[in-house]
Design an enzyme around this catalytic site. Structure first.
Site, PDB file in Angstrom:
ATOM      1  N   CYS A  73      -5.578  -1.083   2.598  1.00  0.00           N
ATOM      2  CA  CYS A  73      -6.152   0.103   3.220  1.00  0.00           C
ATOM      3  C   CYS A  73      -5.845   1.362   2.406  1.00  0.00           C
ATOM      4  O   CYS A  73      -4.812   1.449   1.751  1.00  0.00           O
ATOM      5  CB  CYS A  73      -5.572   0.307   4.608  1.00  0.00           C
ATOM      6  SG  CYS A  73      -5.578  -1.158   5.610  1.00  0.00           S
TER       7      CYS A  73
ATOM      8  N   ARG B 169      -8.591  -1.135  -4.271  1.00  0.00           N
ATOM      9  CA  ARG B 169      -7.456  -1.723  -3.548  1.00  0.00           C
ATOM     10  C   ARG B 169      -7.902  -2.836  -2.598  1.00  0.00           C
ATOM     11  O   ARG B 169      -7.071  -3.555  -2.066  1.00  0.00           O
ATOM     12  CB  ARG B 169      -6.747  -0.634  -2.743  1.00  0.00           C
ATOM     13  CG  ARG B 169      -5.929   0.272  -3.630  1.00  0.00           C
ATOM     14  CD  ARG B 169      -5.260   1.371  -2.870  1.00  0.00           C
ATOM     15  NE  ARG B 169      -4.180   1.924  -3.646  1.00  0.00           N
ATOM     16  CZ  ARG B 169      -2.895   1.666  -3.457  1.00  0.00           C
ATOM     17  NH1 ARG B 169      -2.519   0.875  -2.479  1.00  0.00           N
ATOM     18  NH2 ARG B 169      -1.975   2.202  -4.212  1.00  0.00           N
TER      19      ARG B 169
ATOM     20  N   TRP C  68      -8.564  -2.942   5.421  1.00  0.00           N
ATOM     21  CA  TRP C  68      -8.505  -4.359   5.023  1.00  0.00           C
ATOM     22  C   TRP C  68      -7.965  -5.080   6.249  1.00  0.00           C
ATOM     23  O   TRP C  68      -6.807  -4.871   6.630  1.00  0.00           O
ATOM     24  CB  TRP C  68      -7.570  -4.504   3.829  1.00  0.00           C
ATOM     25  CG  TRP C  68      -7.624  -5.815   3.135  1.00  0.00           C
ATOM     26  CD1 TRP C  68      -8.537  -6.220   2.205  1.00  0.00           C
ATOM     27  CD2 TRP C  68      -6.704  -6.906   3.263  1.00  0.00           C
ATOM     28  NE1 TRP C  68      -8.242  -7.484   1.761  1.00  0.00           N
ATOM     29  CE2 TRP C  68      -7.116  -7.932   2.390  1.00  0.00           C
ATOM     30  CE3 TRP C  68      -5.556  -7.107   4.049  1.00  0.00           C
ATOM     31  CZ2 TRP C  68      -6.448  -9.138   2.274  1.00  0.00           C
ATOM     32  CZ3 TRP C  68      -4.885  -8.314   3.926  1.00  0.00           C
ATOM     33  CH2 TRP C  68      -5.329  -9.319   3.046  1.00  0.00           C
TER      34      TRP C  68
ATOM     35  N   ASN D  27      -2.347   2.938   7.773  1.00  0.00           N
ATOM     36  CA  ASN D  27      -2.089   1.760   6.925  1.00  0.00           C
ATOM     37  C   ASN D  27      -0.809   1.122   7.419  1.00  0.00           C
ATOM     38  O   ASN D  27       0.128   1.833   7.759  1.00  0.00           O
ATOM     39  CB  ASN D  27      -1.840   2.166   5.467  1.00  0.00           C
ATOM     40  CG  ASN D  27      -3.080   2.695   4.805  1.00  0.00           C
ATOM     41  OD1 ASN D  27      -4.169   2.600   5.349  1.00  0.00           O
ATOM     42  ND2 ASN D  27      -2.908   3.267   3.635  1.00  0.00           N
ATOM     43  N   GLY D  28      -0.728  -0.188   7.379  1.00  0.00           N
ATOM     44  CA  GLY D  28       0.513  -0.851   7.782  1.00  0.00           C
ATOM     45  C   GLY D  28       0.304  -1.674   9.044  1.00  0.00           C
ATOM     46  O   GLY D  28      -0.840  -1.908   9.463  1.00  0.00           O
TER      47      GLY D  28
ATOM     48  N   GLU E  39      -1.306 -18.585 -15.136  1.00  0.00           N
ATOM     49  CA  GLU E  39      -1.977 -17.285 -15.083  1.00  0.00           C
ATOM     50  C   GLU E  39      -3.468 -17.425 -15.407  1.00  0.00           C
ATOM     51  O   GLU E  39      -4.308 -16.809 -14.755  1.00  0.00           O
ATOM     52  CB  GLU E  39      -1.261 -16.317 -16.043  1.00  0.00           C
ATOM     53  CG  GLU E  39      -1.891 -14.942 -16.176  1.00  0.00           C
ATOM     54  CD  GLU E  39      -1.950 -14.135 -14.900  1.00  0.00           C
ATOM     55  OE1 GLU E  39      -1.377 -14.552 -13.873  1.00  0.00           O
ATOM     56  OE2 GLU E  39      -2.603 -13.079 -14.913  1.00  0.00           O
TER      57      GLU E  39
ATOM     58  N   LYS F 228      -6.401 -16.341 -12.834  1.00  0.00           N
ATOM     59  CA  LYS F 228      -7.453 -15.367 -13.182  1.00  0.00           C
ATOM     60  C   LYS F 228      -8.827 -15.944 -12.867  1.00  0.00           C
ATOM     61  O   LYS F 228      -9.662 -15.302 -12.272  1.00  0.00           O
ATOM     62  CB  LYS F 228      -7.413 -14.999 -14.664  1.00  0.00           C
ATOM     63  CG  LYS F 228      -6.332 -14.075 -15.151  1.00  0.00           C
ATOM     64  CD  LYS F 228      -6.375 -12.658 -14.655  1.00  0.00           C
ATOM     65  CE  LYS F 228      -5.680 -12.535 -13.334  1.00  0.00           C
ATOM     66  NZ  LYS F 228      -4.343 -12.135 -13.264  1.00  0.00           N
TER      67      LYS F 228
ATOM     68  N   GLU G 239      -9.512 -16.336  -9.024  1.00  0.00           N
ATOM     69  CA  GLU G 239      -9.612 -15.050  -8.326  1.00  0.00           C
ATOM     70  C   GLU G 239     -10.992 -14.425  -8.424  1.00  0.00           C
ATOM     71  O   GLU G 239     -11.492 -13.875  -7.451  1.00  0.00           O
ATOM     72  CB  GLU G 239      -8.655 -14.040  -8.967  1.00  0.00           C
ATOM     73  CG  GLU G 239      -7.242 -14.100  -8.503  1.00  0.00           C
ATOM     74  CD  GLU G 239      -6.427 -13.006  -9.165  1.00  0.00           C
ATOM     75  OE1 GLU G 239      -5.834 -12.219  -8.431  1.00  0.00           O
ATOM     76  OE2 GLU G 239      -6.380 -12.941 -10.410  1.00  0.00           O
TER      77      GLU G 239
ATOM     78  N   HIS H  69       1.346 -37.217 -14.475  1.00  0.00           N
ATOM     79  CA  HIS H  69       1.958 -37.625 -13.205  1.00  0.00           C
ATOM     80  C   HIS H  69       1.031 -37.368 -12.015  1.00  0.00           C
ATOM     81  O   HIS H  69       1.494 -37.305 -10.879  1.00  0.00           O
ATOM     82  CB  HIS H  69       3.293 -36.899 -13.021  1.00  0.00           C
ATOM     83  CG  HIS H  69       4.272 -37.202 -14.113  1.00  0.00           C
ATOM     84  ND1 HIS H  69       4.933 -38.405 -14.196  1.00  0.00           N
ATOM     85  CD2 HIS H  69       4.647 -36.483 -15.202  1.00  0.00           C
ATOM     86  CE1 HIS H  69       5.703 -38.410 -15.274  1.00  0.00           C
ATOM     87  NE2 HIS H  69       5.543 -37.259 -15.907  1.00  0.00           N
TER      88      HIS H  69
ATOM     89  N   LYS I  38      -5.815  -5.124  -4.004  1.00  0.00           N
ATOM     90  CA  LYS I  38      -5.044  -4.816  -5.209  1.00  0.00           C
ATOM     91  C   LYS I  38      -3.559  -4.732  -4.900  1.00  0.00           C
ATOM     92  O   LYS I  38      -2.727  -5.165  -5.668  1.00  0.00           O
ATOM     93  CB  LYS I  38      -5.541  -3.499  -5.809  1.00  0.00           C
ATOM     94  CG  LYS I  38      -4.836  -3.087  -7.087  1.00  0.00           C
ATOM     95  CD  LYS I  38      -5.136  -4.056  -8.205  1.00  0.00           C
ATOM     96  CE  LYS I  38      -4.353  -3.797  -9.474  1.00  0.00           C
ATOM     97  NZ  LYS I  38      -4.295  -4.976 -10.337  1.00  0.00           N
TER      98      LYS I  38
HETATM   99  C1  F6R Z   1      -3.471 -11.379  -9.592  1.00  0.00           C
HETATM  100  C2  F6R Z   1      -2.845 -10.286  -8.896  1.00  0.00           C
HETATM  101  C3  F6R Z   1      -1.889 -10.595  -7.800  1.00  0.00           C
HETATM  102  C4  F6R Z   1      -0.665  -9.678  -7.929  1.00  0.00           C
HETATM  103  C5  F6R Z   1       0.280  -9.876  -6.734  1.00  0.00           C
HETATM  104  C6  F6R Z   1       1.532  -9.025  -6.888  1.00  0.00           C
HETATM  105  O1  F6R Z   1      -4.385 -10.950 -10.540  1.00  0.00           O
HETATM  106  O2  F6R Z   1      -3.094  -9.149  -9.201  1.00  0.00           O
HETATM  107  O3  F6R Z   1      -1.523 -11.930  -7.803  1.00  0.00           O
HETATM  108  O4  F6R Z   1      -0.026  -9.973  -9.135  1.00  0.00           O
HETATM  109  O5  F6R Z   1      -0.371  -9.525  -5.551  1.00  0.00           O
HETATM  110  O6  F6R Z   1       1.226  -7.669  -6.981  1.00  0.00           O
HETATM  111  P1  F6R Z   1       2.235  -6.635  -7.595  1.00  0.00           P
HETATM  112  O7  F6R Z   1       2.446  -6.974  -9.021  1.00  0.00           O
HETATM  113  O8  F6R Z   1       1.579  -5.300  -7.410  1.00  0.00           O
HETATM  114  O9  F6R Z   1       3.513  -6.749  -6.815  1.00  0.00           O
END
Ligand code: F6R
Length: 610
Positions: free
Chosen positions: A2, A27, A73, A99-100, A483, A487, A490, A506, A605
């Site tokens: 949010c 976000r 959100w 927010n929260g 990773e 990516k 996502e 395995h 985000k």
């Molecule tokens: C993946 C991604 C998320 C963040 C995770 C932690 O591309 O962005 O997996 O890495 O939500 O977020 P931070 O680093 O902000 O604590």
């Protein structure tokens, strides 16, 4: 997650509020809303969907000099009209953006129902706005303070009361909030990006604080009414850094920014003549820093991509500094009663510095007596304040939801810490010198990989209709396999798994057939030969091999179906290069499929709920 935003002043603020909301679209959100006061009347417009739709709905119909706005959100209740913010109290006078999460909303609701309040949404926010009405006796500041005294949970809130239209109230507990300072106008916002076009002067609020905002001044207090003197700070980035600058998406811009951001993360931190590194955020706190240098055990706590960089940190620190390291998902660490003994140090890694699970893990570690260091990107973020000392990434704002440049900067910072620790313990000048010299060459090497992006784009076209991918790597490049898979899933919604290459036999090997693209991270390092054996195992089952390999490797051209070459570098720094083609591959596949790369479905985000 949010976003909240508010304005009070002498200008029409509708445009500003809409633009400010757009700045925090990255976000993640599923509905948006706005309240405007035109000097006489209040109007609320809100709806599920994109801000552009809200903008169309508003058209030219609204004007006013005070307003509050929100992107939501969904947590409590679906993303429908009734659940969108701003919420209004039963008497129609008090408006709230929040927010929260209010954790004790059920008991507060019961209390208010006994007082004949009615609720029209599924949200905890609607309960809070009515609690404020319940306590209102002519002063909105006091009513907010009394209501918040009853609340358990997290909030960043903005309040407007039509009986006191010359004032906005903002309060914070666990959700980021700042005040923007203008001339005859002031703002509150959850993200500096929302106000930067208007002002770069801000006051960051801390937990337990309230701000009483009018057009001419802002009074800061604690929630129990102690006046505070707060410093005005400058926002640490430029407007151009939060714009796409000609790229189709922020993610692509951020991938291509990496030669610069990697350099920024190292700037002033390499002592070439001494074959070591120096991080001001640590060395400026000698007593706390010595606890890291003498640590008996290190936990790295993080989530998602930051957890992957933490895993690379484990490989680095154990191999070079010989300190035992355990990497934990922050969400697990908190609830599994980890063993923290004297000499245990926790390093929390977070791009946003606001991730609720990571924050909770930090609190738990501190409660158990650990020293906690932070590695964060966002300057002034909650995690940077909650930790005993730490290091900023200096990668600049990361807007694309899928983290790219923050990952490479996290790995850089972990490498810098590793070298510092190792040089204090067992690493020779010669070895330290060799690594820091290679660090300095990384931006150029990344540039070289990026020059090859067209080839990766072509590959993406070939594989955009695949329904599964496997990513395999070993040693320092096992976390890169994780990773790369993250990516891809996502942003392209293609199912992808990352595994240590040898672990494939395995179980995952059962998945391999002629339709399965398998991405091998096969840089020339100490376990290269083992990786080649794993490649042959996949090949023998007709899998399609895409290899990320070293420039000088001609053997791989004979086994793999597709090869992306990268410059050669020492083992520990290899992930910074090998991840770049994987970021590009994921990006181009998602773009090829026509997806909204910067705002993938269901993702936020900054994940500020547990
Ligand atoms: C993946 C991604 C998320 C963040 C995770 C932690 O591309 O962005 O997996 O890495 O939500 O977020 P931070 O680093 O902000 O604590």
């Amino acid at each position: 997650m949010c976003g909240i935003l508010g304005y009070i002043g002498n200008r029409d603020c509708v445009r500003f509020l809409i633009d400010g909301l757009k700045r925090v679209e990255y976000r993640g959100y599923d509905s948006a809303g706005i309240l405007i006061y035109d000097g006489k009347n209040t109007s609320v417009v809100k709806q599920p969907g994109k801000i552009i739709e809200l903008e169309k709905l508003i058209g030219d119909s609204l004007k006013g000099n005070a307003g509050i706005a929100h992107t939501r959100w969904a947590t409590h209740g679906e993303p429908g009209h009734a659940n969108s913010h701003p919420h209004v109290s039963n008497n129609g006078n008090i408006f709230l953006v929040h927010n929260g999460i209010i954790e004790n909303y059920t008991s507060l609701k019961k209390k208010l129902e006994k007082e004949s309040f009615t609720f029209y949404s599924d949200t905890d926010t609607e309960i809070l706005v009515n609690l404020i009405q319940f306590y209102y006796a002519g002063c909105i500041e006091n009513a907010v303070k009394r209501a918040l005294a009853d609340v358990e949970g997290t909030y960043g809130i903005g309040v407007f009361c039509s009986e006191e239209p010359g004032v906005l109230i903002a309060a914070r507990m666990g959700s980021p909030l700042l005040i923007g300072i203008g001339e005859n106008e002031n703002y509150f916002a959850s993200d500096p990006a929302s106000v930067l076009k208007q002002t770069d002067e801000v006051v960051y609020m801390q937990d337990g604080e309230i701000a009483v905002i009018t057009d001419s001044k802002v009074v800061h207090k604690t929630l129990d009414d102690v006046l505070l003197e707060k410093d005005v700070e400058k926002i640490s980035f430029e407007l151009s850094e939060i714009e796409k600058s000609g790229y189709d998406h922020f993610m692509l811009k951020e991938i291509f920014e990496q030669p610069r951001t990697i350099n920024d993360s190292m700037r002033g931190r390499i002592l070439l003549d001494e074959g070591t590194t120096k991080l001001g955020g640590l060395s400026e706190h000698p007593e706390i820093y010595s606890r890291l240098l003498n640590a008996k055990k290190i936990f790295i706590v993080a989530c998602g991509t930051s957890w992957h960089s933490g895993l690379i940190g484990e490989y680095m620190i154990e191999e070079y500094a010989r300190i035992p390291v355990e990497v934990e998902y922050a969400s697990e660490f908190r609830y599994r009663d980890p063993i923290i003994t004297p000499g245990t140090v926790v390093i929390a890694v977070s791009q946003s510095g606001e991730t609720a699970d990571t924050l909770a893990a930090i609190k738990e570690a501190k409660r158990k007596g650990a020293t906690v260091f932070g590695i964060c990107n966002v300057v002034g973020s909650t995690i940077s304040k909650e930790t005993d000392a730490g290091v900023y990434l200096h990668a600049g704002p990361e807007i694309g939801v899928a983290s790219t440049k923050a990952f490479t900067s996290q790995v850089i910072v972990l490498a810098l810490i590793t070298i510092d620790l190792a040089r204090h313990r067992n690493m020779s000048f010669r070895e330290g010198y060799k690594i820091v010299k290679e660090l300095k060459n990384l931006p150029e090497m990344v540039e070289k990989i990026l020059e090859n992006s067209e080839k990766i784009k072509e590959l993406a076209k070939k594989f955009s209709s695949a329904s599964n991918f496997l990513y395999l790597g070993r040693g320092f490049n096992f976390p890169v396999a994780l990773e790369g898979a993250l990516k891809l899933k996502e942003i392209s919604y293609i199912h992808a798994e990352g595994y240590p290459a040898a672990e494939m036999k395995h179980g995952p090997i059962a998945l391999i057939d002629e339709n399965m693209p398998v991405v091998f991270i096969a840089a020339k390092d100490s376990i290269y030969d083992k990786v080649v054996t794993n490649i042959r195992e996949v090949k023998a089952r007709n899998g399609i091999i895409i290899a990320i390999a070293s420039e000088s490797d001609s053997e791989i051209d004979l086994i793999a179906d597709y090869v992306i070459k990268i410059p050669e570098v020492t083992n520990l720094l290899s992930p910074i290069l090998t991840v770049i083609p994987l970021q590009l591959l994921a990006y181009y596949i998602a773009a090829e499929k026509g997806y909204d790369v910067d705002m993938p479905r269901n993702l936020a985000k900054s994940v500020t709920v547990e």
